[in-house]
Write a protein that holds these residues in place. Structure first.
Motif, PDB file in Angstrom:
ATOM      1  N   SER A  33       0.822  -1.201   0.000  1.00 21.29           N
ATOM      2  CA  SER A  33       0.000   0.000   0.000  1.00 21.29           C
ATOM      3  C   SER A  33       0.865   1.265   0.000  1.00 21.29           C
ATOM      4  CB  SER A  33      -0.913  -0.058   1.224  1.00 21.29           C
ATOM      5  OG  SER A  33      -1.561   1.148   1.407  1.00 21.29           O
ATOM      6  N   LEU A  34       2.044   1.160   0.591  1.00 24.54           N
ATOM      7  CA  LEU A  34       2.971   2.296   0.592  1.00 24.54           C
ATOM      8  C   LEU A  34       3.889   2.293  -0.634  1.00 24.54           C
ATOM      9  CD1 LEU A  34       4.018   2.413   4.366  1.00 24.54           C
ATOM     10  CD2 LEU A  34       2.804   4.194   3.113  1.00 24.54           C
ATOM     11  N   GLY A  35       3.679   1.347  -1.530  1.00 21.53           N
ATOM     12  CA  GLY A  35       4.470   1.343  -2.765  1.00 21.53           C
ATOM     13  C   GLY A  35       5.745   0.525  -2.709  1.00 21.53           C
ATOM     14  N   TYR A  36       5.919  -0.274  -1.650  1.00 23.86           N
ATOM     15  CA  TYR A  36       7.091  -1.160  -1.580  1.00 23.86           C
ATOM     16  C   TYR A  36       6.756  -2.512  -2.199  1.00 23.86           C
ATOM     17  CZ  TYR A  36       9.051   2.232   1.630  1.00 23.86           C
ATOM     18  OH  TYR A  36       9.533   3.389   2.173  1.00 23.86           O
ATOM     19  N   LYS A  37       7.796  -3.238  -2.558  1.00 19.72           N
ATOM     20  CA  LYS A  37       7.644  -4.652  -2.910  1.00 19.72           C
ATOM     21  C   LYS A  37       8.133  -5.470  -1.727  1.00 19.72           C
ATOM     22  CE  LYS A  37       8.722  -3.596  -7.676  1.00 19.72           C
ATOM     23  NZ  LYS A  37       9.948  -3.479  -8.465  1.00 19.72           N
ATOM     24  N   VAL A  38       7.739  -6.736  -1.677  1.00 20.29           N
ATOM     25  CA  VAL A  38       8.164  -7.588  -0.559  1.00 20.29           C
ATOM     26  C   VAL A  38       8.707  -8.903  -1.097  1.00 20.29           C
ATOM     27  CG1 VAL A  38       7.501  -8.700   1.612  1.00 20.29           C
ATOM     28  CG2 VAL A  38       6.356  -6.577   0.928  1.00 20.29           C
TER      29      VAL A  38
END
Ligand code: ADP
Ligand code: MG
Length: 387
Positions: A33-38
């Motif tokens: 949601s904050l634009g990071y990938k995991v």
């Protein structure tokens, strides 16, 4: 070289998660949601987090090849449970940012080390004895009984625990655990169980979530209630101060939960530390401006912490696999979600687990309502549908 504490990872970067369970899954959602990938490292295929992460490394937690693959994706890794081998975190920490640290995890993954640490901070814990041999049980102070024998490692949701009334019963339980190191803890008269969920950023700033009151059934968290019951402000303050003391004493960065008992005589006793978001903090997903998972993302990325303000009274109800068998039969039947979702203020969170089993956490529901009376009324309705 690991990132310096002051370094910020901008959205677009890939954050690492050790563990593929529901806590890892909710971390993924918050990060995305904050634009990071995991990237998730997890030993089993099709895990709740592995299914939603951009990248998945299916590997044992102590497999060097797996750890090196994880390192190829990310500069910052966090965990969703305390049983990741501390040695693996130590290895990762020589090259990237790790939160929580290997040293913290080594303390909290062992009940003996954990209790010793908490007591060393001047915070009361339940009277206990360290048990390594049958002789330790025979020597144990009689006033500890009735007691709970808890395996020092790898217990959760009341697993690895036995309630014992005598030395003889304790010896029997100790043998059934395979004579692994344990703590023998006095059974205390609990008035309430509460937890403090907090976040500490690498800049040293601390954000405390409102205190929730927890109810357990068969050793498993059943509900957390926030903003409904009055908690004595002195006790609330003491719990928050104790949690902060623990975080500072551990040199902790990340999201942390401390479970406390409030005893019949109003004494406050620290029970255990979770070096990660905690089930009792799931209410924050709908009740607070920033959830505990968003805080975990923010800390890991070196971002400022979010606001933990409570928007409205909230009740979190855990959904166990038992709800699939509430009709009494042996065949799993999906609960009536449409009826649950028809109720006002309901937020359903399911973890995408393939198989419902009794005692297994399948999801949770946050019921939010500005009016505490209505909140309780709708929570009862949800509960009636599920049980
Ligand atoms: P877990 O790792 O399974 O969460 P806990 O130590 O938190 O283990 O124990 C689970 C639950 O059992 C607690 O939340 C509490 O309800 C009950 N319990 C644990 N220790 C005690 C105690 N010393 N006295 C009374 N109840 C206890
Ligand atoms: Mg617990």
């Amino acid at each position: 070289e690991p990132l310096p504490y002051s370094a910020i990872l901008q959205p677009g970067h890939t954050l690492g998660m050790m563990g593929g369970g529901q806590l890892g899954r909710m971390f993924c959602h918050a990060a995305q949601s904050l634009g990071y990938k995991v990237v998730v490292l997890e030993p089993t295929e099709e895990s709740p987090a592995g299914r939603v992460a951009e990248y998945e490394v299916v590997s044992a937690y102590d497999d060097m090849k797996g750890l090196d693959t994880l390192l190829s994706y990310t500069q910052a890794v966090t965990t969703e449970f305390e049983n990741v081998p501390a040695a693996s975190l130590k290895y990762l920490s020589s090259q990237i940012r790790i939160s929580p640290s290997a040293a913290v995890v080594a303390v909290v993954q062992d009940r003996i080390a954990e209790k010793t640490f908490i007591a060393s901070q001047g915070i009361p814990v339940a009277p206990y004895a360290e048990i390594r041999t049958i002789e330790d049980l025979e020597k144990a102070d009689n006033t500890l009984f009735p007691a709970i024998l808890k395996a020092a490692r790898l217990g959760y949701d009341g697993k690895g625990q036995a309630r014992v009334k005598s030395v003889a019963e304790a010896v029997e339980a100790f043998k059934s655990f395979g004579e692994v190191p344990c703590v023998l803890e006095a059974m205390l008269p609990l008035k309430k169980e509460v937890s403090v969920v907090m976040a500490r950023g690498f800049d040293g700033k601390i954000a405390l979530f409102p205190i929730g009151v927890n109810t357990h059934i068969n050793g498993i968290l059943s509900s957390s209630v926030v903003g409904v019951e009055e908690i004595d402000p002195t006790i609330e303050k003491a719990a928050q101060e104790a949690a902060i003391k623990i975080a500072l004493g551990l040199n902790y960065f990340g999201v942390m939960c401390v479970e406390f008992f409030i005893l019949e005589d109003n004494r406050l006793v620290a029970n255990e530390i979770a070096p990660r978001p905690h089930n009792s903090g799931h209410y924050t997903m709908n009740a607070c401006l920033s959830s505990q998972f968003e805080q975990q993302v923010r800390v890991l990325a070196g971002m400022p912490l979010g606001s933990t303000d409570l928007l409205a009274p909230t009740i979190m109800l855990n959904i166990l696999g038992d709800s699939w068998f509430a009709h009494g039969g042996e065949q799993a039947i999906e609960p009536d979600w449409a009826s649950v979702l028809a109720l006002p203020g309901v937020n359903l969170h399911l973890y995408g687990k393939a198989e419902a089993r009794k005692g297994r956490k399948m999801g949770h529901i946050n019921i939010v309502n500005k009016d505490p009376q209505q909140l309780i009324y709708y929570a009862r309705q949800v509960s009636d549908i599920l049980h």
